[in-house]
Design an enzyme around this catalytic site. Sequence first.
Site, short mmCIF file in Angstrom:
data_model
loop_
_atom_site.label_atom_id
_atom_site.label_comp_id
_atom_site.label_asym_id
_atom_site.label_seq_id
_atom_site.Cartn_x
_atom_site.Cartn_y
_atom_site.Cartn_z
N LYS A 60 0.84 -1.21 0.00
CA LYS A 60 0.00 0.00 0.00
C LYS A 60 0.87 1.25 0.00
O LYS A 60 0.60 2.21 -0.71
CB LYS A 60 -0.95 -0.02 1.20
CG LYS A 60 -2.09 -1.02 1.02
CD LYS A 60 -2.88 -1.28 2.29
CE LYS A 60 -3.86 -2.43 2.05
NZ LYS A 60 -4.55 -2.88 3.26
N GLN A 104 -4.79 -1.60 9.54
CA GLN A 104 -4.69 -2.93 8.92
C GLN A 104 -5.25 -4.00 9.87
O GLN A 104 -4.86 -4.08 11.02
CB GLN A 104 -3.20 -3.22 8.61
CG GLN A 104 -2.97 -4.52 7.87
CD GLN A 104 -3.56 -4.52 6.46
OE1 GLN A 104 -3.40 -3.57 5.71
NE2 GLN A 104 -4.26 -5.58 6.11
N ASP A 127 -11.37 2.82 3.90
CA ASP A 127 -11.69 1.39 3.77
C ASP A 127 -13.21 1.18 3.71
O ASP A 127 -13.68 0.11 3.34
CB ASP A 127 -11.15 0.62 4.99
CG ASP A 127 -9.93 -0.22 4.66
OD1 ASP A 127 -9.68 -0.46 3.47
OD2 ASP A 127 -9.23 -0.63 5.61
#
Length: 303
Positions: A60, A104, A127
């Site tokens: 990422k 994460q 997200d």
Amino acid sequence: MPDPLETMAARIDGKAFAERLRARIGAAAADFVHTAARRPGLAVVLVGDDAASQVYVGAKGRACEEAGIASFEHRLPATTSAAELLTLVERLNRDGEVDGILVQLPLPQGLDEQAVIAAIDPDKDVDGFHVINAGRLAVGQEGFVPCTPLGCLMLLQDHLGDLSGLEAVVIGRSNIVGKPMAQLLTDANATVTLAHSRTRDLAQVVRRADIVVAAVGRPEMVRGDWIKPGACVIDVGINRLAPTDDKPKGRLVGDVAFAEAAAVAGAITPVPGGVGPMTIAVLLRNTLVAAHRHAGLPPPEGL
Ligand code: NDP
């Protein structure tokens, strides 16, 4: 003898689509820098030393830098307390350089994932996991949509164009893939069935689908004889098989038996190289959209 290639489905190349999307994001990020005099910024928080998470976070960060998006990595030890993690999230919420925040998952045992996601400013939740964003998607308000299903929708619309009236079957009802996928397909005017482990006669349900999205986590569960001829098959699953002599790390397969399904389908995503590359590309896209909203600019065109 029929030409076997004529019966083979078109391969939906998610890697190539994601590369084109990332190039457009890069161009739009450069325009943003020109207008806002700063780069769009994504903060990624990794707690602990889960090997797969380390790889994802590294990927990422690299993808951000390639696209001209500032990447702020916060790597914390597995011993981090809930209070310390929440303090960091609150600091990132207030940081004007940070447009998107991603924590994460999975978090180490003892840290409450829902509490951490709930602490993220919904307008930085790139997200799309915050309940506010799930609610916005449910009622059709502007928010952030989880990256994987949005990437699947992009591939479907690129391949099929208008999805109006098509029969779609989504297998799997997780909050991060199946449910938002069903919502996005409904919004795109498909007629949607959301199947799961309690669905009766799943094969028969799938046989009526013009669009199949498999997000189950069971290697090659969807067989070729479940697929309606000509259907478009999106395989979200990522499953690693047991190691063999020629594949010591184990082969990567999806939730769909690829060769069987490709013999019947009109189009299909491979694993790897299908949905996987779309997830990071859409994360960059969501970050860029967040940056535009924070700067009071109209959304970037064509993304
Ligand atoms: P979850 O484990 O959260 O959900 C799996 C879903 O599949 C559940 O709804 C479950 O039903 C359903 N299911 C399980 N077994 C069956 C069965 N026999 N028949 C029908 N439905 C079944 O998984 P995720 O949604 O997080 O992920 C799904 C897959 O997608 C995984 O392989 C994951 O690795 C992959 N993935 C890939 C991404 C990418 O970037 N390409 C991103 C995210 C996930 P029930 O609710 O009834 O238990």
